[in-house]
Design an enzyme around this catalytic site. Structure first.
Site, PDB file in Angstrom:
ATOM      1  N   SER A 134       0.814  -1.207   0.000  1.00  0.00           N
ATOM      2  CA  SER A 134       0.000   0.000   0.000  1.00  0.00           C
ATOM      3  C   SER A 134       0.854   1.265   0.000  1.00  0.00           C
ATOM      4  O   SER A 134       1.608   1.511  -0.924  1.00  0.00           O
ATOM      5  CB  SER A 134      -0.962  -0.048   1.188  1.00  0.00           C
ATOM      6  OG  SER A 134      -1.910   0.977   1.140  1.00  0.00           O
ATOM      7  N   ASP A 188      -2.331   6.219  -3.417  1.00  0.00           N
ATOM      8  CA  ASP A 188      -1.154   5.624  -2.808  1.00  0.00           C
ATOM      9  C   ASP A 188      -0.674   4.490  -3.700  1.00  0.00           C
ATOM     10  O   ASP A 188      -1.179   4.310  -4.809  1.00  0.00           O
ATOM     11  CB  ASP A 188      -1.455   5.148  -1.387  1.00  0.00           C
ATOM     12  CG  ASP A 188      -2.514   4.056  -1.349  1.00  0.00           C
ATOM     13  OD1 ASP A 188      -3.313   3.989  -2.298  1.00  0.00           O
ATOM     14  OD2 ASP A 188      -2.545   3.284  -0.371  1.00  0.00           O
TER      15      ASP A 188
END
Length: 447
Positions: free
Chosen positions: A104, A241
């Site tokens: 992530s 992200d």
């Protein structure tokens, strides 16, 4: 040893904490546990596997694919795609299991593995615990025609982009957008979806090399996006992200718009169109007090959960709600996705601008953020954060000082080795002073 699975799968330093043997063993264990639970009953199981562009994702993908195939699972390799794309395609391609390799928003040396069930939802804690318990157990591996086969899934990007576009209610024509893809998984998908929705798009952070993911770009580093929005005279900036399950935004003047503000804008938009089920939003304990005040003023109930989009999703499913998310930019639109989707969120945020004819800075005024300070305290025993009487006393004293104009939240991180100290107060100075004082208590009592 602590639980291997955190709030968002298994995560750690690639090739040190998260190794190829562990990735293979986890995949074998997942296939076995799900098979024993009846998830594959009556048919040959199929899994889809995707990853973000981290260099370590290449060998970890090979390990996951090998583990699944060795356990008799047919494997479709999706390649580099956002986490929500893997969740969507697991269901859309009628697979029994989805696997995503990503850490992530973490830096490039980290990586992670998360699993999705056949409906595209993350596996529940109970199944993850059973997978962890199955690691290293003896088993009878299939042979001959019973081993799984591996092939590439062609057209996956197009199928996902088409899905995203099918959810956008208006054209984005006339709006100039800068999108920062964090040199991550949305580097192809996000600019393509925005252009096809009608926007004039400038893409930055869209040249991944396997090592530059989240490096000075994306939702954790908004400076590059703020600069680009001003330079290009854009109407809005969108930041994802590394795996594109988050979305933050920037106004035309370069002012940040966080996940709480985005949720407030979209919740109001859903309420006005009669699509906010139960007139309720699900948010975490980290959401700004100003968000809750704004929602209450609009007649919208806020259901509060622990931090982690999986817990937001659980509350949404239990209550039959369609909208929720986190301050960090995980926004779940359950009518369109089974997990946080940064590209989807960005499209709908810009659509709200287009439909209202109002700039983002005006829309963001739907809520007033209370000053909020977050201090991450590293090098302490986070497992004792909830049981220390000294820390509890310090928190009680701080909350008494703040009265009804602020709050304190101290919690161990679910994904990193640290304790987070969050303070909201009437002023930045009071919030900072209180947070620094409590952080020092955490360092002292949890050393």
């Amino acid at each position: 040893m602590g639980r291997l699975f955190g709030t968002d799968g298994v995560r750690g330093l690639a090739n040190r904490d998260l190794t190829a043997p562990l990735a293979m063993d986890l995949s074998v264990a997942a296939a076995r546990v799900l098979g024993e639970a009846g998830a594959f009953e009556g048919h040959r199981p199929v899994a889809v596997v995707g990853r973000d562009p981290r260099a370590s994702g290449e060998f970890l993908e090979a390990a996951v694919v090998a583990g699944l195939a060795s356990a008799g699972v047919e494997v479709l390799r999706l390649g580099v795609l956002p986490t929500p794309a893997v969740a969507y395609l697991t269901h859309a391609l009628d697979a029994d299991l989805g696997v995503m390799l990503s850490a992530s928003h973490n830096p490039a040396p980290d990586n992670g593995i998360k699993f999705f069930d056949r409906s595209g939802f993350k596996l529940p804690d109970e199944i993850e615990d059973r997978i962890e318990g199955a690691l290293g157990q003896d088993w009878e591996a299939p042979t001959g025609s019973l081993v799984g086969r591996v092939r590439d899934a062609h057209g996956a990007v197009e199928q996902y982009v088409a899905h995203l576009l099918s959810t956008v209610p208006v054209s984005l024509h006339g709006l100039r957008v800068v999108v920062d893809c964090a040199n991550g998984a949305s580097s192809d998908v996000a600019p393509e979806a925005l252009r096809r929705a009608g926007a004039d798009v400038i893409a930055i952070g869209a040249a991944p090399d396997g090592l530059n993911i989240n490096s000075g770009c994306g939702s954790t580093h908004l400076e590059a996006l703020q600069k680009a929005v001003r330079e290009h005279g854009a109407d809005v900036g969108i930041a994802n992200d590394g795996d594109a399950d988050r979305c933050l935004a920037v106004t035309a003047d370069g002012e940040p718009v966080d996940g709480d503000q985005i949720m407030a804008i979209l919740a109001m938009d859903l309420l006005e169109s009669g699509r906010l089920t139960g007139e309720t939003v699900v948010a975490t304990v980290m959401s700004n007090l100003g968000f809750k005040i704004a929602m209450r003023g609009a007649g919208i109930e806020v259901v509060e959960t622990a931090v982690g989009d999986r817990y937001v999703l659980e509350a949404m499913k239990e209550g039959g709600f369609v909208f929720g998310g986190e301050q960090s930019g995980h926004v779940i639109m359950l009518d369109h996705a089974t997990t946080g989707d940064g590209v989807l969120t960005g499209l709908h945020l810009i659509a709200a601008m287009a439909r209202s004819g109002r700039p983002l800075d005006e829309l963001a005024k739907v809520m007033t953020r209370l000053p909020q300070v977050l201090v991450n305290v590293k090098g302490v025993d986070k497992s004792r954060a909830g049981s220390s009487p000294e820390l509890a006393k310090a928190v009680a004293e701080a909350e008494a000082e703040l009265g009804g104009n602020g709050r304190v939240l101290i919690r161990p991180s679910g994904t990193e080795p640290m304790v987070r100290v969050m303070v909201e107060a009437a002023s930045e100075e009071q919030a900072s002073a209180t947070a620094d004082r409590l952080a020092e208590v955490v360092r002292t009592v949890l050393a």
